[in-house]
Design a protein around this motif. Structure first.
Motif, PDB file in Angstrom:
ATOM      1  N   GLY A  39       0.762  -1.223   0.091  1.00  0.00           N
ATOM      2  CA  GLY A  39      -0.060   0.013   0.086  1.00  0.00           C
ATOM      3  C   GLY A  39       0.727   1.345   0.083  1.00  0.00           C
ATOM      4  N   TYR A  40       2.072   1.143  -0.634  1.00  0.00           N
ATOM      5  CA  TYR A  40       3.026   2.268  -0.708  1.00  0.00           C
ATOM      6  C   TYR A  40       2.411   3.674  -1.283  1.00  0.00           C
ATOM      7  CZ  TYR A  40       6.939   5.176  -2.236  1.00  0.00           C
ATOM      8  OH  TYR A  40       7.868   5.876  -2.663  1.00  0.00           O
ATOM      9  N   ARG A  41       2.303   4.776  -0.728  1.00  0.00           N
ATOM     10  CA  ARG A  41       1.796   5.912  -1.179  1.00  0.00           C
ATOM     11  C   ARG A  41       2.624   7.039  -1.885  1.00  0.00           C
ATOM     12  NH1 ARG A  41      -3.281   6.028   0.768  1.00  0.00           N
ATOM     13  NH2 ARG A  41      -3.943   4.625   2.340  1.00  0.00           N
ATOM     14  N   GLY A  42       3.941   6.853  -1.772  1.00  0.00           N
ATOM     15  CA  GLY A  42       4.711   7.544  -2.534  1.00  0.00           C
ATOM     16  C   GLY A  42       4.486   7.499  -4.069  1.00  0.00           C
ATOM     17  N   ARG A  43       5.424   8.273  -4.861  1.00  0.00           N
ATOM     18  CA  ARG A  43       5.128   8.514  -6.188  1.00  0.00           C
ATOM     19  C   ARG A  43       6.126   7.392  -6.977  1.00  0.00           C
ATOM     20  NH1 ARG A  43       4.422  14.568  -8.504  1.00  0.00           N
ATOM     21  NH2 ARG A  43       3.442  13.227 -10.077  1.00  0.00           N
ATOM     22  N   ILE A  44       5.654   6.700  -7.896  1.00  0.00           N
ATOM     23  CA  ILE A  44       6.425   5.782  -8.556  1.00  0.00           C
ATOM     24  C   ILE A  44       6.467   5.743 -10.085  1.00  0.00           C
ATOM     25  CG2 ILE A  44       6.715   3.312  -9.063  1.00  0.00           C
ATOM     26  CD1 ILE A  44       5.301   2.606  -6.426  1.00  0.00           C
ATOM     27  N   LEU A  45       7.470   5.960 -10.791  1.00  0.00           N
ATOM     28  CA  LEU A  45       7.418   5.889 -12.377  1.00  0.00           C
ATOM     29  C   LEU A  45       8.108   4.515 -12.590  1.00  0.00           C
ATOM     30  CD1 LEU A  45       7.456   6.571 -15.275  1.00  0.00           C
ATOM     31  CD2 LEU A  45       9.625   7.908 -14.950  1.00  0.00           C
ATOM     32  N   PHE A  46       7.229   3.633 -13.346  1.00  0.00           N
ATOM     33  CA  PHE A  46       8.162   2.302 -13.764  1.00  0.00           C
ATOM     34  C   PHE A  46       7.995   2.583 -15.299  1.00  0.00           C
ATOM     35  CE2 PHE A  46       7.782  -1.964 -15.576  1.00  0.00           C
ATOM     36  CZ  PHE A  46       8.375  -2.776 -14.447  1.00  0.00           C
ATOM     37  N   LEU A  47       9.287   2.599 -15.870  1.00  0.00           N
ATOM     38  CA  LEU A  47       9.506   2.651 -17.292  1.00  0.00           C
ATOM     39  C   LEU A  47      10.410   1.658 -17.838  1.00  0.00           C
ATOM     40  CD1 LEU A  47       9.810   4.522 -19.792  1.00  0.00           C
ATOM     41  CD2 LEU A  47      11.765   5.605 -18.907  1.00  0.00           C
ATOM     42  N   HIS A  48       9.796   1.029 -18.575  1.00  0.00           N
ATOM     43  CA  HIS A  48      10.128  -0.393 -19.364  1.00  0.00           C
ATOM     44  C   HIS A  48      10.452  -0.335 -20.805  1.00  0.00           C
ATOM     45  CE1 HIS A  48      11.329  -4.470 -19.881  1.00  0.00           C
ATOM     46  NE2 HIS A  48      10.243  -4.759 -20.709  1.00  0.00           N
ATOM     47  N   ASN A 101      -0.917   6.340  -7.688  1.00  0.00           N
ATOM     48  CA  ASN A 101       0.202   7.004  -7.477  1.00  0.00           C
ATOM     49  C   ASN A 101       1.308   6.464  -8.296  1.00  0.00           C
ATOM     50  OD1 ASN A 101      -0.222   4.725  -5.800  1.00  0.00           O
ATOM     51  ND2 ASN A 101       1.773   5.057  -4.788  1.00  0.00           N
ATOM     52  N   VAL A 102       1.070   5.583  -9.152  1.00  0.00           N
ATOM     53  CA  VAL A 102       1.879   4.730 -10.101  1.00  0.00           C
ATOM     54  C   VAL A 102       1.802   4.988 -11.530  1.00  0.00           C
ATOM     55  CG1 VAL A 102       2.521   2.364 -10.809  1.00  0.00           C
ATOM     56  CG2 VAL A 102       1.865   2.737  -8.330  1.00  0.00           C
ATOM     57  N   ARG A 103       2.710   5.444 -12.141  1.00  0.00           N
ATOM     58  CA  ARG A 103       2.775   5.756 -13.499  1.00  0.00           C
ATOM     59  C   ARG A 103       3.553   4.657 -14.260  1.00  0.00           C
ATOM     60  NH1 ARG A 103       3.784  11.284 -16.726  1.00  0.00           N
ATOM     61  NH2 ARG A 103       3.583  10.604 -19.032  1.00  0.00           N
ATOM     62  N   ILE A 104       2.888   3.900 -15.194  1.00  0.00           N
ATOM     63  CA  ILE A 104       3.718   2.788 -15.830  1.00  0.00           C
ATOM     64  C   ILE A 104       3.717   3.291 -17.384  1.00  0.00           C
ATOM     65  CG2 ILE A 104       3.621   0.466 -16.535  1.00  0.00           C
ATOM     66  CD1 ILE A 104       2.316  -0.157 -13.869  1.00  0.00           C
ATOM     67  N   GLY A 160       5.251   4.942 -27.403  1.00  0.00           N
ATOM     68  CA  GLY A 160       5.015   3.922 -26.471  1.00  0.00           C
ATOM     69  C   GLY A 160       3.662   3.918 -25.971  1.00  0.00           C
ATOM     70  N   GLU A 161       3.641   3.571 -24.799  1.00  0.00           N
ATOM     71  CA  GLU A 161       2.484   3.408 -24.158  1.00  0.00           C
ATOM     72  C   GLU A 161       2.450   3.823 -22.760  1.00  0.00           C
ATOM     73  OE1 GLU A 161       0.942  -0.498 -24.144  1.00  0.00           O
ATOM     74  OE2 GLU A 161       1.037  -0.618 -26.365  1.00  0.00           O
ATOM     75  N   ARG A 162       1.110   4.513 -22.331  1.00  0.00           N
ATOM     76  CA  ARG A 162       1.271   4.900 -20.911  1.00  0.00           C
ATOM     77  C   ARG A 162       0.201   4.354 -20.097  1.00  0.00           C
ATOM     78  NH1 ARG A 162      -1.377  10.180 -18.384  1.00  0.00           N
ATOM     79  NH2 ARG A 162      -0.672  10.194 -16.434  1.00  0.00           N
ATOM     80  N   SER A 163       0.724   3.670 -19.144  1.00  0.00           N
ATOM     81  CA  SER A 163      -0.270   3.022 -17.954  1.00  0.00           C
ATOM     82  C   SER A 163      -1.047   1.945 -18.497  1.00  0.00           C
ATOM     83  CB  SER A 163      -1.098   4.310 -17.277  1.00  0.00           C
ATOM     84  OG  SER A 163      -0.217   5.145 -16.702  1.00  0.00           O
ATOM     85  N   GLY A 164      -0.408   1.300 -19.483  1.00  0.00           N
ATOM     86  CA  GLY A 164      -1.409   0.416 -20.107  1.00  0.00           C
ATOM     87  C   GLY A 164      -2.652   0.710 -21.053  1.00  0.00           C
ATOM     88  N   GLY A 165      -2.552   1.900 -21.447  1.00  0.00           N
ATOM     89  CA  GLY A 165      -3.524   2.589 -22.343  1.00  0.00           C
ATOM     90  C   GLY A 165      -3.297   2.082 -23.928  1.00  0.00           C
ATOM     91  N   ALA A 166      -4.516   2.753 -24.698  1.00  0.00           N
ATOM     92  CA  ALA A 166      -3.860   2.624 -26.114  1.00  0.00           C
ATOM     93  C   ALA A 166      -2.675   3.144 -26.510  1.00  0.00           C
ATOM     94  CB  ALA A 166      -5.075   3.009 -26.753  1.00  0.00           C
ATOM     95  N   GLU A 167      -2.041   2.693 -27.700  1.00  0.00           N
ATOM     96  CA  GLU A 167      -0.915   3.163 -28.151  1.00  0.00           C
ATOM     97  C   GLU A 167      -1.264   4.457 -29.002  1.00  0.00           C
ATOM     98  OE1 GLU A 167       3.027   1.528 -30.277  1.00  0.00           O
ATOM     99  OE2 GLU A 167       1.283   0.459 -29.899  1.00  0.00           O
TER     100      GLU A 167
END
Length: 396
Positions: A164-173, A196-199, A219-226
Motif C-alpha cells: 500500500g505504498y503511497r509515494g510516487r512511482i514511475l515504472f519505465l520499461h 500514485n503509479v505511472r507505468i 510507446g504506451e502509458r499506464s497500459g492505455g491505447a498506443e
C-alpha cells in the motif's frame, strides 16, 4: 541434531550420502542442499517462460530485487544460472515465480523455455544480492528496466503495491514490442488500481519500423491505447509528419528530456535500474551529469568487457590443481580452463554468483569488469571475470 544426522549418514547410508536416499522418497527432500519443484509453467509473452516453484522447507524467502541461483541438469551435466524472482517479497505460500527470457545462445534459458513442465525439480540456492529496496521506503521511486531486466524491478513494484505504498512511482520499461513484455496485463492493472503509479512502455524498434509510414506514438502509458489513431494519407506523410516521427524516435530512447517529462521529481527519488548495456549507459550518463549518482542503484545481468587481442596476451596459465599448463589467450580464466579441457564449476558467468571462485596462487590478473589489476598471491578470485596478465598459477 546435525551431528546425529552426520553419524546416521556415515554409519547407515554407505555407500551413498543421505540425500541420495531421501531424494528417492521425494526429489525435493534433502538435508544439505535445497531444491524446488516447478508447479506451474506459463508462456504468455514472446521469448520468455514464467515458472512457479515450490521450494523445500529450507527456503527463507527473498527481498524484492534479489536473485536466486538455480541448477538444472542438461544431458547429464548440472548447469547453474541466476534469475531474479518477479513475485513480491513475503509471499504467503512461500512459492517463487521466475520469468526466464530465452537468450539466443543461452543453454539453460532455452532449455527451460522449451522443456520446463510441472513436476520438474531444480536445485535452488538462498536469495542473495544487494540490489533491493531500502527500509524505510523512499518517498519517491523510479524503476527503469529493459528486456529481461524487468524481473527485479517488477518484484519491487509488486512489493510496493502489496504494501500500500503511497509515494510516487514511475515504472519505465523498454522492449521490442508489446507482445515481448512479460506480465504486461498485470502492470496495466497495477497502474489502474494505484493512482500514485505511472507505468510507461517504450518500443524503440517498433518506432523505427514505423517512421516511413507516418506519425507514431513512442510507446504506451499506464497500459492505455498506443498513441492516437493515424489518419490514412494514401502513403504520403501529412504536414509535420517527419518532425513528429523524428520526435517519436527520440522519445522512444532514454534521455534527460524523456525522464524529466515523465517524472520531473526524479532528482529527489531513488532510482533502480536493470537492463541491457546501452540502456544502463544512457541512464548513468544522465544521472552523472545531474550529479545524482548516489541516487542510482543498478543490477547487471550481462558482462560487458573490453575485447582483448590474443596477440597481446603473454605468458602461460598453470592450472596446478590439475597439472595442466596452457598458453595465455587473453580470455577469462574460466574460458581458458574450459579450452584446456577442464570443467570448473560456474554459475552466472558474469561475476554475480561466486560459484566459480578459485585460489590464484601467483601472478597478476585483470578484472574484466573494472580493469583493476591484482597481483596478490594466494587470493580467491572469480575466474569468470578475471583474465591473466602474464604468467598465472591457479589452484584448479
Amino acid at each position: 541434531m546435525v551431528g546425529l544426522l552426520d553419524l546416521v549418514q556415515k554409519t547407515m547410508t554407505t555407500p551413498h550420502p543421505l540425500d541420495r536416499y531421501l531424494e528417492l522418497v521425494r526429489p525435493t527432500l534433502t538435508r544439505r542442499s535445497m531444491r524446488a519443484e516447478i508447479t506451474h509453467v506459463r508462456r504468455s509473452a514472446v521469448g520468455s517462460v514464467t515458472l512457479t516453484l515450490k521450494p523445500a522447507r529450507q527456503w527463507s524467502g527473498h527481498v524484492a530485487g534479489q536473485y536466486v541461483q538455480i541448477g538444472v541438469v542438461i544431458d547429464g551435466v548440472r548447469h547453474t544460472r541466476c534469475y531474479s524472482p518477479v513475485n513480491a517479497e513475503g509471499r504467503r505460500d512461500r512459492h517463487i515465480e521466475l520469468t526466464v527470457k530465452a537468450h539466443p545462445h543461452g543453454l539453460v534459458s532455452n532449455h527451460l523455455h522449451e522443456n520446463a513442465i510441472p513436476g520438474m525439480v531444480v536445485d535452488l540456492e538462498p536469495a542473495a544480492g544487494v540490489f533491493h529496496l531500502p527500509e524505510p521506503r523512499p518517498e519517491r521511486i523510479v524503476l527503469i528496466s529493459g528486456g529481461s531486466g524487468i524481473t527485479p524491478v517488477l518484484s519491487m513494484l509488486r512489493t510496493l503495491a502489496n504494501e500500500g505504498y503511497r509515494g510516487r512511482i514511475l515504472f519505465l520499461h523498454y522492449n521490442r514490442s508489446p507482445e515481448w513484455v512479460p506480465h504486461r496485463q498485470e502492470l496495466e492493472a497495477i497502474a489502474m488500481q494505484h493512482g500514485n503509479v505511472r507505468i510507461e512502455f517504450r518500443y524503440p524498434e517498433t518506432v523505427r519500423g514505423r517512421l516511413d509510414s507516418g506519425p507514431s506514438g513512442a510507446g504506451e502509458r499506464s497500459g492505455g491505447a498506443e498513441g492516437g489513431k493515424n489518419r490514412d494519407f494514401g502513403g504520403v506523410n501529412p504536414p509535420g509528419a517527419n518532425r513528429r516521427a523524428n520526435q517519436a524516435e527520440r522519445d522512444a530512447h532514454f534521455g534527460y528530456d524523456e525522464l524529466e517529462s515523465l517524472a520531473p521529481w526524479f532528482p529527489s527519488a531513488q532510482t533502480y535500474l536493470c537492463g541491457p548495456p546501452g540502456l544502463m549507459a544512457a541512464v548513468r550518463t544522465v544521472y552523472e551529469a545531474e550529479q545524482l549518482g548516489d541516487r542510482l542503484h543498478s543490477e547487471e545481468f550481462t558482462l560487458t568487457t573490453a575485447v582483448v587481442d590474443p596477440a597481446d596476451a603473454e605468458g602461460k596459465v598453470t592450472f596446478s590443481g590439475s597439472g595442466v599448463v596452457a598458453e595465455n589467450t587473453g580470455a577469462s580464466l574460466l574460458e581458458q580452463a574450459e579450452s584446456a579441457g577442464l570443467s570448473p564449476e560456474y554459475g552466472c558467468r558474469m561475476g554475480i554468483c561466486f560459484s566459480c571462485t578459485a585460489v590464484k596462487r601467483s601472478g597478476c590478473t585483470r578484472n574484466l569488469r573494472t580493469g583493476e589489476l591484482d597481483s596478490d598471491p594466494d587470493q580467491p578470485i572469480q575466474i569468470c571475470i578475471n583474465a591473466p596478465v602474464g604468467d598465472v598459477d591457479l589452484a584448479l
